[in-house]
Design a protein around this motif. Sequence first.
Motif, PDB file in Angstrom:
ATOM      1  N   ALA A   6       0.864  -1.172   0.000  1.00  0.00           N
ATOM      2  CA  ALA A   6       0.000   0.000   0.000  1.00  0.00           C
ATOM      3  C   ALA A   6       0.899   1.219   0.000  1.00  0.00           C
ATOM      4  O   ALA A   6       1.559   1.498   0.982  1.00  0.00           O
ATOM      5  N   ALA A   7       0.936   1.899  -1.109  1.00  0.00           N
ATOM      6  CA  ALA A   7       1.739   3.119  -1.232  1.00  0.00           C
ATOM      7  C   ALA A   7       3.126   2.930  -0.608  1.00  0.00           C
ATOM      8  O   ALA A   7       3.896   2.128  -1.079  1.00  0.00           O
ATOM      9  N   ASN A   8       3.426   3.638   0.483  1.00  0.00           N
ATOM     10  CA  ASN A   8       4.733   3.539   1.126  1.00  0.00           C
ATOM     11  C   ASN A   8       4.878   2.299   2.001  1.00  0.00           C
ATOM     12  O   ASN A   8       5.944   2.024   2.504  1.00  0.00           O
ATOM     13  N   LEU A   9       3.804   1.578   2.200  1.00  0.00           N
ATOM     14  CA  LEU A   9       3.822   0.406   3.074  1.00  0.00           C
ATOM     15  C   LEU A   9       3.951  -0.847   2.215  1.00  0.00           C
ATOM     16  O   LEU A   9       3.001  -1.579   2.000  1.00  0.00           O
ATOM     17  N   THR A  10       5.148  -1.101   1.713  1.00  0.00           N
ATOM     18  CA  THR A  10       5.388  -2.242   0.844  1.00  0.00           C
ATOM     19  C   THR A  10       6.553  -3.047   1.385  1.00  0.00           C
ATOM     20  O   THR A  10       7.532  -2.483   1.855  1.00  0.00           O
ATOM     21  N   GLY A  11       6.458  -4.362   1.317  1.00  0.00           N
ATOM     22  CA  GLY A  11       7.569  -5.186   1.753  1.00  0.00           C
ATOM     23  C   GLY A  11       7.098  -6.495   2.346  1.00  0.00           C
ATOM     24  O   GLY A  11       5.999  -6.934   2.099  1.00  0.00           O
ATOM     25  N   SER A  12       7.971  -7.080   3.130  1.00  0.00           N
ATOM     26  CA  SER A  12       7.616  -8.317   3.813  1.00  0.00           C
ATOM     27  C   SER A  12       8.133  -8.230   5.243  1.00  0.00           C
ATOM     28  O   SER A  12       9.045  -7.458   5.540  1.00  0.00           O
ATOM     29  N   GLY A  13       7.534  -8.997   6.103  1.00  0.00           N
ATOM     30  CA  GLY A  13       7.957  -8.950   7.490  1.00  0.00           C
ATOM     31  C   GLY A  13       7.087  -9.796   8.375  1.00  0.00           C
ATOM     32  O   GLY A  13       6.258 -10.568   7.910  1.00  0.00           O
ATOM     33  N   THR A  14       7.267  -9.616   9.652  1.00  0.00           N
ATOM     34  CA  THR A  14       6.534 -10.372  10.651  1.00  0.00           C
ATOM     35  C   THR A  14       5.097  -9.868  10.759  1.00  0.00           C
ATOM     36  O   THR A  14       4.853  -8.666  10.753  1.00  0.00           O
ATOM     37  N   ARG A  46     -10.973  -5.913  10.432  1.00  0.00           N
ATOM     38  CA  ARG A  46     -10.179  -5.516   9.266  1.00  0.00           C
ATOM     39  C   ARG A  46      -9.226  -4.369   9.547  1.00  0.00           C
ATOM     40  O   ARG A  46      -9.004  -3.508   8.695  1.00  0.00           O
ATOM     41  N   ILE A  47      -8.622  -4.323  10.736  1.00  0.00           N
ATOM     42  CA  ILE A  47      -7.696  -3.233  11.041  1.00  0.00           C
ATOM     43  C   ILE A  47      -6.318  -3.782  11.396  1.00  0.00           C
ATOM     44  O   ILE A  47      -6.161  -4.966  11.664  1.00  0.00           O
ATOM     45  N   THR A  48      -5.327  -2.879  11.369  1.00  0.00           N
ATOM     46  CA  THR A  48      -3.964  -3.273  11.713  1.00  0.00           C
ATOM     47  C   THR A  48      -3.195  -2.137  12.358  1.00  0.00           C
ATOM     48  O   THR A  48      -3.477  -0.958  12.104  1.00  0.00           O
ATOM     49  N   ALA A  49      -2.240  -2.522  13.168  1.00  0.00           N
ATOM     50  CA  ALA A  49      -1.210  -1.600  13.660  1.00  0.00           C
ATOM     51  C   ALA A  49       0.030  -1.881  12.807  1.00  0.00           C
ATOM     52  O   ALA A  49       0.291  -3.029  12.447  1.00  0.00           O
ATOM     53  N   VAL A  50       0.751  -0.841  12.470  1.00  0.00           N
ATOM     54  CA  VAL A  50       1.934  -0.965  11.623  1.00  0.00           C
ATOM     55  C   VAL A  50       3.136  -0.437  12.391  1.00  0.00           C
ATOM     56  O   VAL A  50       3.127   0.709  12.854  1.00  0.00           O
ATOM     57  N   GLN A  51       4.156  -1.270  12.523  1.00  0.00           N
ATOM     58  CA  GLN A  51       5.363  -0.859  13.233  1.00  0.00           C
ATOM     59  C   GLN A  51       5.993   0.332  12.525  1.00  0.00           C
ATOM     60  O   GLN A  51       6.138   0.342  11.309  1.00  0.00           O
ATOM     61  N   GLN A  52       6.315   1.357  13.266  1.00  0.00           N
ATOM     62  CA  GLN A  52       6.992   2.550  12.761  1.00  0.00           C
ATOM     63  C   GLN A  52       6.268   3.203  11.585  1.00  0.00           C
ATOM     64  O   GLN A  52       6.888   3.745  10.682  1.00  0.00           O
ATOM     65  N   CYS A  62      -5.310   1.476   3.055  1.00  0.00           N
ATOM     66  CA  CYS A  62      -5.732   0.090   2.925  1.00  0.00           C
ATOM     67  C   CYS A  62      -4.509  -0.727   2.513  1.00  0.00           C
ATOM     68  O   CYS A  62      -3.812  -0.362   1.563  1.00  0.00           O
ATOM     69  N   ILE A  63      -4.239  -1.801   3.246  1.00  0.00           N
ATOM     70  CA  ILE A  63      -3.060  -2.622   2.995  1.00  0.00           C
ATOM     71  C   ILE A  63      -3.496  -4.019   2.575  1.00  0.00           C
ATOM     72  O   ILE A  63      -4.311  -4.646   3.250  1.00  0.00           O
ATOM     73  N   VAL A  75      -5.846 -10.620   2.384  1.00  0.00           N
ATOM     74  CA  VAL A  75      -6.888  -9.825   3.027  1.00  0.00           C
ATOM     75  C   VAL A  75      -6.488  -8.356   2.905  1.00  0.00           C
ATOM     76  O   VAL A  75      -5.310  -8.040   2.736  1.00  0.00           O
ATOM     77  N   TYR A  76      -7.463  -7.497   2.984  1.00  0.00           N
ATOM     78  CA  TYR A  76      -7.215  -6.059   3.038  1.00  0.00           C
ATOM     79  C   TYR A  76      -7.511  -5.585   4.456  1.00  0.00           C
ATOM     80  O   TYR A  76      -8.531  -5.961   5.038  1.00  0.00           O
ATOM     81  N   VAL A  77      -6.594  -4.807   5.005  1.00  0.00           N
ATOM     82  CA  VAL A  77      -6.773  -4.249   6.340  1.00  0.00           C
ATOM     83  C   VAL A  77      -6.508  -2.746   6.296  1.00  0.00           C
ATOM     84  O   VAL A  77      -5.809  -2.260   5.409  1.00  0.00           O
ATOM     85  N   LEU A  78      -7.065  -2.044   7.252  1.00  0.00           N
ATOM     86  CA  LEU A  78      -6.935  -0.599   7.333  1.00  0.00           C
ATOM     87  C   LEU A  78      -5.897  -0.237   8.385  1.00  0.00           C
ATOM     88  O   LEU A  78      -5.978  -0.689   9.525  1.00  0.00           O
ATOM     89  N   ALA A  79      -4.912   0.569   8.017  1.00  0.00           N
ATOM     90  CA  ALA A  79      -3.867   1.017   8.946  1.00  0.00           C
ATOM     91  C   ALA A  79      -4.445   2.088   9.866  1.00  0.00           C
ATOM     92  O   ALA A  79      -4.787   3.178   9.410  1.00  0.00           O
ATOM     93  N   VAL A  80      -4.575   1.755  11.162  1.00  0.00           N
ATOM     94  CA  VAL A  80      -5.173   2.697  12.111  1.00  0.00           C
ATOM     95  C   VAL A  80      -4.316   2.960  13.337  1.00  0.00           C
ATOM     96  O   VAL A  80      -4.642   3.825  14.149  1.00  0.00           O
ATOM     97  N   ASP A  81      -3.224   2.209  13.494  1.00  0.00           N
ATOM     98  CA  ASP A  81      -2.443   2.327  14.730  1.00  0.00           C
ATOM     99  C   ASP A  81      -0.977   2.025  14.454  1.00  0.00           C
ATOM    100  O   ASP A  81      -0.623   1.448  13.426  1.00  0.00           O
ATOM    101  N   THR A  82      -0.136   2.419  15.376  1.00  0.00           N
ATOM    102  CA  THR A  82       1.277   2.079  15.315  1.00  0.00           C
ATOM    103  C   THR A  82       1.561   0.983  16.336  1.00  0.00           C
ATOM    104  O   THR A  82       0.811   0.822  17.299  1.00  0.00           O
TER     105      THR A  82
END
Length: 106
Positions: A6-14, A46-52, A62-63, A75-82
Amino acid sequence: MAGLSAANLTGSGTITYHDYDNMVLASVQNNPPSCGMPYAELDLTRITAVQQMNTATDCGKCIKVTSQADSSKFVYVLAVDTGGRGLDISKTSFGKLFNVDDGTAN
């Protein structure tokens, strides 16, 4: 590794899960997530916290989260928290991609 995009939120991780689905809304009504959206107005499955996460630019994005083991699962989730260790998605969304008993996916 699981994938996200999603835009700047691209990659792989935990990816871990948080049981947003069963939160007692009265207990968090005065403690909204980092993006300021009240939990009562969100689809908690359908929400998520995103590290940093950069809250100035990435709140409300939307991620698309995919399973590396099976790229047809997503799945698609909405970035709402850190927070979290990568992504901390709702338990319901996590269960659509991974085994909830594992608790984490890489």
